[in-house]
Design a protein around this motif. Structure first.
Motif, PDB file in Angstrom:
ATOM      1  N   SER A  15      26.006  39.900  51.818  1.00 35.27           N
ATOM      2  CA  SER A  15      26.109  40.668  50.581  1.00 35.27           C
ATOM      3  C   SER A  15      27.339  41.576  50.581  1.00 35.27           C
ATOM      4  O   SER A  15      27.425  42.508  51.391  1.00 35.27           O
ATOM      5  N   THR A  16      28.260  41.314  49.667  1.00 35.34           N
ATOM      6  CA  THR A  16      29.437  42.170  49.523  1.00 35.34           C
ATOM      7  C   THR A  16      29.030  43.547  49.035  1.00 35.34           C
ATOM      8  O   THR A  16      29.544  44.567  49.519  1.00 35.34           O
ATOM      9  N   GLU A  17      28.118  43.598  48.087  1.00 36.82           N
ATOM     10  CA  GLU A  17      27.654  44.886  47.556  1.00 36.82           C
ATOM     11  C   GLU A  17      27.008  45.724  48.649  1.00 36.82           C
ATOM     12  O   GLU A  17      27.282  46.923  48.774  1.00 36.82           O
ATOM     13  N   LYS A  18      26.156  45.123  49.447  1.00 37.70           N
ATOM     14  CA  LYS A  18      25.495  45.855  50.530  1.00 37.70           C
ATOM     15  C   LYS A  18      26.512  46.297  51.577  1.00 37.70           C
ATOM     16  O   LYS A  18      26.393  47.374  52.145  1.00 37.70           O
ATOM     17  N   TRP A  19      27.529  45.463  51.857  1.00 38.41           N
ATOM     18  CA  TRP A  19      28.590  45.860  52.778  1.00 38.41           C
ATOM     19  C   TRP A  19      29.344  47.056  52.225  1.00 38.41           C
ATOM     20  O   TRP A  19      29.623  48.015  52.943  1.00 38.41           O
ATOM     21  N   LEU A  20      29.654  47.026  50.935  1.00 39.82           N
ATOM     22  CA  LEU A  20      30.447  48.074  50.306  1.00 39.82           C
ATOM     23  C   LEU A  20      29.750  49.425  50.377  1.00 39.82           C
ATOM     24  O   LEU A  20      30.385  50.438  50.687  1.00 39.82           O
ATOM     25  N   PHE A  21      28.456  49.459  50.103  1.00 45.51           N
ATOM     26  CA  PHE A  21      27.732  50.730  50.049  1.00 45.51           C
ATOM     27  C   PHE A  21      26.909  51.023  51.302  1.00 45.51           C
ATOM     28  O   PHE A  21      26.402  52.131  51.449  1.00 45.51           O
ATOM     29  N   GLY A  80      32.972  49.738  54.382  1.00 40.97           N
ATOM     30  CA  GLY A  80      32.854  49.606  52.927  1.00 40.97           C
ATOM     31  C   GLY A  80      33.155  50.915  52.220  1.00 40.97           C
ATOM     32  O   GLY A  80      33.901  50.952  51.233  1.00 40.97           O
ATOM     33  N   ILE A  89      38.256  44.189  49.250  1.00 37.41           N
ATOM     34  CA  ILE A  89      36.976  43.867  48.627  1.00 37.41           C
ATOM     35  C   ILE A  89      36.963  42.412  48.161  1.00 37.41           C
ATOM     36  O   ILE A  89      35.983  41.691  48.354  1.00 37.41           O
ATOM     37  N   TRP A 149      34.479  39.503  49.429  1.00 37.05           N
ATOM     38  CA  TRP A 149      33.658  38.783  48.462  1.00 37.05           C
ATOM     39  C   TRP A 149      33.862  37.272  48.585  1.00 37.05           C
ATOM     40  O   TRP A 149      32.908  36.499  48.609  1.00 37.05           O
ATOM     41  N   ASP A 184      26.248  41.269  57.530  1.00 37.89           N
ATOM     42  CA  ASP A 184      25.830  41.963  56.305  1.00 37.89           C
ATOM     43  C   ASP A 184      24.758  41.215  55.534  1.00 37.89           C
ATOM     44  O   ASP A 184      24.883  40.955  54.342  1.00 37.89           O
ATOM     45  N   HIS A 223      21.170  40.977  53.846  1.00 38.72           N
ATOM     46  CA  HIS A 223      20.134  41.811  53.245  1.00 38.72           C
ATOM     47  C   HIS A 223      18.783  41.429  53.844  1.00 38.72           C
ATOM     48  O   HIS A 223      18.518  40.263  54.079  1.00 38.72           O
TER      49      HIS A 223
END
Length: 164
Positions: free
Chosen positions: A11-17, A22, A55, A59, A130, A132
């Motif tokens: 998950s890119t989103e989970k890595w970012l936040f 991230g 990013i 992704w 990363d 989830h």
């Protein structure tokens, strides 16, 4: 007959936040914009561009990898133009571990590492970054490994030669 148990991607989103790197990338993105606006120097936008490229790279890398857990195998599909499919027979998996930092725990992500006697993992362990719900997926893998070993009648024997 083998059943598909789970299909997922990193998950890119989970890595970012959910990771330090991230958050650092986000700071670089917004910091470059803020510095360019405050000092009125457009060169600071290069910082933002670097962050956006990081990013985008993450992704693209994560979208190019897909993981499928069946009742008998872990299938790792990688690539966009040139595809690579690795399969690990679950009865050959020696160890499944999950690593996560404090920040990772807050968003329920982690890095799953599989150590196997399969030829696919000769170069080193198979790493799923990363992921989830990594703890739950690790438990699913662990249970499937045990079930498959019992089904095939496989036992693992560790051999360590005597030290001289």
């Amino acid at each position: 007959m083998e059943d598909v148990v789970d299909v997922f991607r990193s998950s890119t989103e989970k890595w970012l936040f959910g990771s330090f790197s991230g958050w650092l990338t986000l700071i670089v993105c917004f910091g470059g914009l803020a510095l360019a606006a405050y000092f009125e120097i457009p060169w600071f936008l290069l910082l933002s561009l670097a962050g956006v490229l990081k990013i985008g790279h993450k992704w693209l890398t994560y979208m190019a990898a897909k993981y499928e857990i069946t009742s008998q195998r872990l299938i790792v599909k990688r690539g966009i133009i040139f595809k690579n499919i690795d399969e690990v027979e679950l009865y050959r998996v020696k160890d499944v571990k999950v690593e996560f930092s404090l920040l990772n725990q807050l968003l329920d992500i982690g890095k799953i590492t599989l150590i196997s006697s399969d030829r696919t993992s000769r170069e080193g362990p198979i790493i799923l970054p990363d992921v989830h719900q990594a703890r739950d997926r690790r438990e699913i893998l662990r249970d499937l490994v045990q079930t498959e070993r019992v089904r095939r009648g496989v036992r693992e024997i560790d051999y360590e030669p005597d030290a001289l």
